[in-house]
Design a protein around this motif. Structure first.
Motif, PDB file in Angstrom:
ATOM      1  N   LEU A 206      36.164  41.057  38.042  1.00 28.68           N
ATOM      2  CA  LEU A 206      36.919  42.274  38.332  1.00 28.68           C
ATOM      3  C   LEU A 206      36.544  42.756  39.721  1.00 28.68           C
ATOM      4  O   LEU A 206      35.366  42.863  40.054  1.00 28.68           O
ATOM      5  N   GLY A 207      37.532  43.071  40.535  1.00 29.13           N
ATOM      6  CA  GLY A 207      37.277  43.566  41.876  1.00 29.13           C
ATOM      7  C   GLY A 207      36.909  45.041  41.864  1.00 29.13           C
ATOM      8  O   GLY A 207      36.392  45.571  40.875  1.00 29.13           O
ATOM      9  N   LYS A 208      37.190  45.726  42.959  1.00 33.30           N
ATOM     10  CA  LYS A 208      36.852  47.143  43.081  1.00 33.30           C
ATOM     11  C   LYS A 208      37.951  48.014  42.478  1.00 33.30           C
ATOM     12  O   LYS A 208      39.139  47.688  42.573  1.00 33.30           O
TER      13      LYS A 208
ATOM     14  N   GLY B 111      33.195  44.502  39.278  1.00 27.89           N
ATOM     15  CA  GLY B 111      33.066  45.012  40.639  1.00 27.89           C
ATOM     16  C   GLY B 111      32.892  46.517  40.711  1.00 27.89           C
ATOM     17  O   GLY B 111      33.071  47.248  39.731  1.00 27.89           O
ATOM     18  N   TRP B 112      32.596  46.988  41.923  1.00 21.73           N
ATOM     19  CA  TRP B 112      32.265  48.376  42.200  1.00 21.73           C
ATOM     20  C   TRP B 112      33.325  49.359  41.697  1.00 21.73           C
ATOM     21  O   TRP B 112      34.523  49.114  41.842  1.00 21.73           O
ATOM     22  N   ASP B 113      32.850  50.467  41.121  1.00 21.38           N
ATOM     23  CA  ASP B 113      33.708  51.603  40.752  1.00 21.38           C
ATOM     24  C   ASP B 113      34.786  51.247  39.729  1.00 21.38           C
ATOM     25  O   ASP B 113      35.800  51.934  39.624  1.00 21.38           O
TER      26      ASP B 113
ATOM     27  N   ASN C 195      40.102  37.399  29.864  1.00 17.06           N
ATOM     28  CA  ASN C 195      39.458  36.117  29.578  1.00 17.06           C
ATOM     29  C   ASN C 195      39.679  35.148  30.727  1.00 17.06           C
ATOM     30  O   ASN C 195      40.792  34.694  30.967  1.00 17.06           O
ATOM     31  N   SER C 196      38.611  34.877  31.500  1.00 13.08           N
ATOM     32  CA  SER C 196      38.618  33.834  32.520  1.00 13.08           C
ATOM     33  C   SER C 196      39.685  34.062  33.586  1.00 13.08           C
ATOM     34  O   SER C 196      40.520  33.204  33.847  1.00 13.08           O
ATOM     35  N   GLY C 197      39.653  35.201  34.215  1.00  4.04           N
ATOM     36  CA  GLY C 197      40.602  35.481  35.282  1.00  4.04           C
ATOM     37  C   GLY C 197      39.949  36.274  36.395  1.00  4.04           C
ATOM     38  O   GLY C 197      38.783  36.656  36.322  1.00  4.04           O
ATOM     39  N   VAL C 198      40.732  36.536  37.442  1.00  2.00           N
ATOM     40  CA  VAL C 198      40.272  37.343  38.572  1.00  2.00           C
ATOM     41  C   VAL C 198      41.263  38.473  38.765  1.00  2.00           C
ATOM     42  O   VAL C 198      42.471  38.248  38.865  1.00  2.00           O
ATOM     43  N   VAL C 199      40.745  39.698  38.816  1.00  2.00           N
ATOM     44  CA  VAL C 199      41.578  40.878  39.046  1.00  2.00           C
ATOM     45  C   VAL C 199      41.103  41.533  40.325  1.00  2.00           C
ATOM     46  O   VAL C 199      39.952  41.967  40.435  1.00  2.00           O
ATOM     47  N   ILE C 200      41.967  41.605  41.331  1.00  2.00           N
ATOM     48  CA  ILE C 200      41.571  42.180  42.621  1.00  2.00           C
ATOM     49  C   ILE C 200      41.642  43.708  42.539  1.00  2.00           C
ATOM     50  O   ILE C 200      41.998  44.276  41.505  1.00  2.00           O
TER      51      ILE C 200
END
Length: 291
Positions: free
Chosen positions: A268-270, A251-253, A281-286
């Protein structure tokens, strides 16, 4: 989202008007909410597009289709191998007129599904109340019963990109389409493999290997020795030396540290900062910090 659209309003030199829900109104209710913005003296039909699909958008062809069939509503359909996961559009034999909709059929009734692209006459708005309403389940079946709903088979690729893995698949389809129709837009060079789209403002260091199926956004800095494939790198991302990103979205920045690995449908978020040598590995980070 509002800022993003405003940016394209300037870029495309067009006027974009917003109609914003204060509570969820389904897929039809928002049209009733925006009625005064959709209806004018011309009486011309208007498009309704789902925002989570990607395709080639043959809108001019759809206008001709709509006029030729004297339709009140026209929808785009696409063929799929496994229709059991979708709402299937059943059409009259040898004709474009829609007979019915079957939601997630247990038995085969057809392989054409709703592609989320509609062309509607203003009269359709008279059928929609200002409440939470489904256009697919409540409005279209009524129009079909009156034999005023028609379906055009979408040429080319189509993908619902509402999930990260499907977004990456849709990106690959889009890049394949660019290869066929506008290959000059794709990046070339000894460090490029397959279909890669790089913004002209991005900076790529020596010894990188990029591709296939990669998109790099504006203002990105890719340091030397980086490996990228099957991924999206959004605006103003810094990827440091010898990092590897595969089948993921950055994601941005955000910043990805030296020798770090971001793999296997990671999102990956911002403003996310991946430290040196870390593995995601296979996750979401806000969003990690509100800079």
């Amino acid at each position: 989202m509002l800022n993003f659209v405003k940016e394209y309003e300037k870029k495309l030199e067009i006027k974009i008007t917003f109609s914003q829900e204060t509570e969820p109104l389904g897929t039809a209710g928002p049209l009733a909410l925006a009625r005064d913005k959709l209806v004018d003296e011309s009486g011309q039909p208007f498009f309704v597009l789902n925002s989570d699909v990607i395709c080639e958008y043959p809108l001019l062809e759809m206008i001709e289709f709509h006029k030729t069939n004297c339709a009140e509503a026209s929808i785009m359909v696409t063929k799929v191998d496994d229709p059991s996961k979708y709402g299937v559009v059943v059409m009259e034999e040898g004709r474009a007129r829609v007979e019915s909709f079957v939601e997630k059929p247990e038995h085969f009734v057809g392989n054409k599904i709703n592609a989320g692209i509609y062309l509607l006459n203003p009269s359709v708005l008279d059928r929609i109340e200002l409440r939470r309403t489904s256009i697919e389940k409540e409005i279209f079946p009524k129009i079909a019963s009156e034999k005023k709903l028609y379906a055009m088979v979408l040429p080319g690729f189509w993908m619902d990109i509402g999930q990260p893995k499907d977004y990456i698949t849709g990106q690959r389809m889009y890049l394949n389409s660019l290869r066929e129709k506008a290959s000059q837009e794709l990046a070339t060079g000894n460090n490029i493999i397959g279909n890669v789209l790089v913004d002209k403002s991005a900076v790529i260091g020596d010894g990188c290997l990029i591709g296939p199926d990669v998109v790099i956004g504006p203002g990105c800095v890719i340091d030397s020795g980086v490996r990228l494939f099957g991924c999206t790198v959004m605006r103003s991302v810094w990827i440091k030396e010898h990092a590897c990103i595969s089948n993921s979205i950055v994601g941005w920045d955000s910043t990805v540290g030296k020798w770090a690995r971001v793999v296997n449908i990671t999102v990956l978020g911002k403003y996310v900062n991946v430290a040196d040598a870390e593995v995601y590995n296979s996750g979401v980070v806000i969003e990690e910090q509100g800079l």
